[in-house]
Write a protein that holds these residues in place. Structure first.
Motif, mmCIF file in Angstrom:
data_model
loop_
_atom_site.group_PDB
_atom_site.id
_atom_site.type_symbol
_atom_site.label_atom_id
_atom_site.label_comp_id
_atom_site.label_asym_id
_atom_site.label_seq_id
_atom_site.Cartn_x
_atom_site.Cartn_y
_atom_site.Cartn_z
ATOM 1 N N PRO A 124 0.830 -1.252 -0.057
ATOM 2 C CA PRO A 124 -0.010 -0.158 0.075
ATOM 3 C C PRO A 124 0.908 1.083 -0.013
ATOM 4 N N SER A 125 0.359 2.563 -0.358
ATOM 5 C CA SER A 125 0.955 3.504 -0.315
ATOM 6 C C SER A 125 1.172 3.918 1.095
ATOM 7 N N ALA A 126 2.139 4.934 1.059
ATOM 8 C CA ALA A 126 2.507 5.370 2.696
ATOM 9 C C ALA A 126 1.157 6.195 3.363
ATOM 10 N N GLU A 127 0.385 6.856 2.400
ATOM 11 C CA GLU A 127 -0.848 7.423 2.875
ATOM 12 C C GLU A 127 -1.845 6.382 3.210
ATOM 13 N N LEU A 128 -2.119 5.368 2.592
ATOM 14 C CA LEU A 128 -2.872 4.287 3.233
ATOM 15 C C LEU A 128 -2.324 3.546 4.421
ATOM 16 N N LEU A 129 -1.411 3.449 4.510
ATOM 17 C CA LEU A 129 -0.607 2.596 5.724
ATOM 18 C C LEU A 129 -0.863 3.607 7.137
ATOM 19 N N SER A 130 -0.764 5.023 6.511
ATOM 20 C CA SER A 130 -0.783 5.837 7.990
ATOM 21 C C SER A 130 -2.378 5.914 8.332
ATOM 22 N N HIS A 131 -3.044 5.789 7.350
ATOM 23 C CA HIS A 131 -4.592 5.889 7.772
ATOM 24 C C HIS A 131 -4.876 4.510 8.602
ATOM 25 N N TRP A 132 -4.285 3.541 8.128
ATOM 26 C CA TRP A 132 -4.749 2.134 8.742
ATOM 27 C C TRP A 132 -3.877 2.183 10.245
ATOM 28 N N TYR A 133 -2.862 2.454 10.259
ATOM 29 C CA TYR A 133 -1.927 2.730 11.553
ATOM 30 C C TYR A 133 -2.857 3.683 12.300
ATOM 31 N N GLY A 134 -3.206 4.686 12.198
ATOM 32 C CA GLY A 134 -4.065 5.483 13.038
ATOM 33 C C GLY A 134 -5.415 4.920 13.486
ATOM 34 N N MET A 135 -5.966 4.185 12.609
ATOM 35 C CA MET A 135 -7.352 3.343 13.162
ATOM 36 C C MET A 135 -6.996 2.168 14.222
ATOM 37 N N THR A 136 -5.934 1.463 14.014
ATOM 38 C CA THR A 136 -5.640 0.542 14.894
ATOM 39 C C THR A 136 -4.885 1.130 16.079
ATOM 40 N N GLU A 137 -4.217 2.084 16.073
ATOM 41 C CA GLU A 137 -3.497 2.442 17.115
ATOM 42 C C GLU A 137 -4.507 3.098 18.417
ATOM 43 N N ALA A 138 -5.507 3.507 17.930
ATOM 44 C CA ALA A 138 -6.609 4.047 18.921
ATOM 45 C C ALA A 138 -7.091 2.725 19.427
ATOM 46 N N ALA A 139 -7.254 1.691 18.968
ATOM 47 C CA ALA A 139 -7.744 0.331 19.651
ATOM 48 C C ALA A 139 -6.661 -0.723 19.964
ATOM 49 N N ALA A 140 -5.609 -0.081 20.057
ATOM 50 C CA ALA A 140 -4.164 -1.112 20.613
ATOM 51 C C ALA A 140 -4.646 -2.249 21.573
#
Length: 552
Positions: free
Chosen positions: A128-144
């Protein structure tokens, strides 16, 4: 993972005809579908009928319909379409795939779906692009703190496949979220060990609290399983610390220099006695290396029973010839198990890290190892460093044979021992000659050992050979100095290390990177041992990964 397609059901001829007829009827109407969900439903319906691959023309029409319906795709539908394409072995074009991934960027997914999606993309080699990965990291970090360990494993595994290090804050949140009691005990051993293995692959050194959490959970599970077995009860499904999971966890602890864990070490040694008979070659090497180092003291004298089991298992896993390379099938209690043997490149690490440090190895095992070493050298499967490291094994065998004869006092045994020692000495001569012949690419300090080995083995090296060896050592020193200078320049922000200085080096692999080169220059013997251990110890089965990624 929810986006991993199940195997196609076995269909009768009438079912196959029905599936083909349904596909033909649907194909012309794909572009008339009103919504992406209708397209996905149609494709999944065909798969459930057994038509996993409806044909190139049908799939191309489906991907064209997906283009037209792109605005109606949810994030989950995009991933489901890619999973269907994967199972059909016919992917959308690069342009279509790029459009699908770009469409994902603003869309929301559950953290579990993010994990499965990343795992799917990594499995089909889409980064994936860096932009998509950043989006996904953000969604999963909040629910770590709520992410299942199996979901975390899927994300980390994907990052390893892409060779992408997640953001530091994301890693901190995820690791911290795994520390509370019950987090690791709720997952399978393969999941817990897999998370550790991915962190090691990514170069992450976790906090002491994380190490305590995972080892405490493993120790508790091992002790609970042992108590259940003593009471005649079966362990809970998925809670048994098998050989591969236990050895991978121990491997990571060793790589992190975390072996001062007395309670866990005792539990691991006890469990090793149970699972080592089922271990493959890499698992045996990982477990043996860790326990040899962790239990190397009189304090653990009661926990050394694992060594006897390791020796018995090792006989079947040594690579004796081309016919015995690869997988073997072992029968245990009437059940057949497939196991991978140790590769020849693991022999030196096995001797240095498992067998050499004071372990009791009988003559039969030493003689079998000797045959492996000689064959490996003659077949050019061992490097000069391997041979230099393994020749002392043959000397150890000679000393052991002589000691046994002295203790027996049997004259016939003396004659037999003399003959055997003569054969071993000839083998040493063969190994030393091979080490000399293939010295190109070996470190200068490794080459310097060759004449000393020859002297110890009463092997006369001709003067011309000594001269050639001196010239080879001088050339190796010059290249090592040039390599060291290049590494200093690289560390100061200069140019990359020239490939000409690395090409042909016997004990450095491209994946070792700058760190491996530095270790090679500064500590050639220990660096080579660790490089082999990392390479062989880093081999795990695909089945084990899949087991770890299954959601509890």
């Amino acid at each position: 993972a929810p986006y991993t397609a199940a195997p196609a059901p076995v269909c009768s001829s009438s079912q196959a005809w029905l599936s083909a007829a349904a596909a033909a009827a649907i194909q012309s109407k794909l572009l008339l579908l009103p919504h992406a969900s209708s397209l996905i439903d149609a494709l999944q319906c065909l798969q459930q009928l057994g038509l996993v691959n409806p044909g190139t023309l049908f799939l191309n029409a489906a991907y064209a319909a997906a283009d037209a319906l792109l605005d109606t795709f949810s994030a989950r539908s995009v991933l489901e379409l890619l999973a269907i394409a994967t199972s059909a072995s016919h992917m959308p074009s690069q342009q279509q795939t790029a459009a699908l991934l770009q469409h994902l960027i603003p869309l929301k997914l559950s953290p579990a779906d993010v994990a499965s999606g990343m795992c799917l993309l990594a499995a089909i080699r889409i980064r994936p692009s860096a932009e998509l990965l950043s989006h996904w990291y953000g969604m999963t970090e909040a629910a770590a703190d709520r992410l299942k360990p199996s979901d975390i494993l899927q994300i980390l595994w994907a990052c390893c496949q892409w060779q992408v290090l997640p953001p530091t804050q994301w890693l901190h949140s995820v690791i911290k979220g795994l520390i509370p009691a019950g987090r690791f005990s709720s997952c399978s051993p393969a999941t817990a060990a897999g998370v550790c293995f991915c962190l090691w692959q990514l170069g992450v050194q976790p906090s002491p609290a994380f190490v305590t959490a995972v080892t405490s959970a493993a120790q508790h599970s091992i002790m609970t399983t042992a108590a259940a077995a003593a009471a005649g009860q079966q362990p809970l499904p998925g809670q048994m610390w098998d050989a591969e999971s236990l050895s991978v966890l121990c491997f990571c602890l060793l790589m992190w220099s975390e072996d001062s864990l007395p309670v866990f070490n005792a539990a691991a040694a006890a469990q090793a006695q149970v699972v080592l008979p089922y271990a493959d070659g890499p698992s045996l090497l990982r477990l043996g290396a860790y326990l040899t180092r962790a239990l190397d003291s009189d304090e653990y004298s009661d926990e050394q029973g694992w060594q006897e089991v390791l020796m018995r298992t090792l006989y079947d896993l040594l690579p004796l010839s081309p016919d015995t390379a690869g997988e073997i099938t072992i029968g245990i209690d009437g059940v057949a198990y497939k196991k991978s043997r140790l590769p020849f490149e693991a022999l030196s690490t096995l001797y240095l890290m498992v067998l050499s440090p004071g372990s009791v190895v009988d003559n039969g095992m030493l003689d079998q190892l000797r045959r492996c070493v000689v064959y490996g050298a003659e077949s050019e499967l061992l490097t000069t460093w391997d041979i230099v490291s393994l020749v002392p094994l043959l000397k150890e065998l000679i000393q052991s044979v002589v000691q046994d004869v002295v203790e027996s006092g049997d004259q016939e045994a003396v004659i037999s021992a003399d003959q055997m020692c003569h054969e071993i000495t000839l083998d040493m001569h063969t190994l030393i000659r091979i080490a000399y012949q293939q010295r190109s690419g070996a470190h200068s300090t490794v080459q310097e050992v060759i004449p000393r080995l020859a002297e110890d083995a009463d092997l006369d090296m001709p003067a011309v050979s000594r001269d050639y060896l001196k010239a080879s050592i001088t050339a190796a020193r010059q290249r090592e100095q040039q390599l060291q200078d290049a590494l200093l320049l690289a560390a100061e922000g200069g140019t990359a290390v020239p490939e000409s200085l690395i090409e042909g080096l016997a004990e450095v692999a491209p994946e070792d990177g700058i760190r491996g080169l530095v270790e090679y220059v500064e500590r050639p013997f220990s660096a080579a041992a660790l490089q082999r251990f990392r390479r062989v110890g880093g081999c795990v089965s695909e089945e084990w990964w899949l087991k770890g990624m299954q959601r509890a």
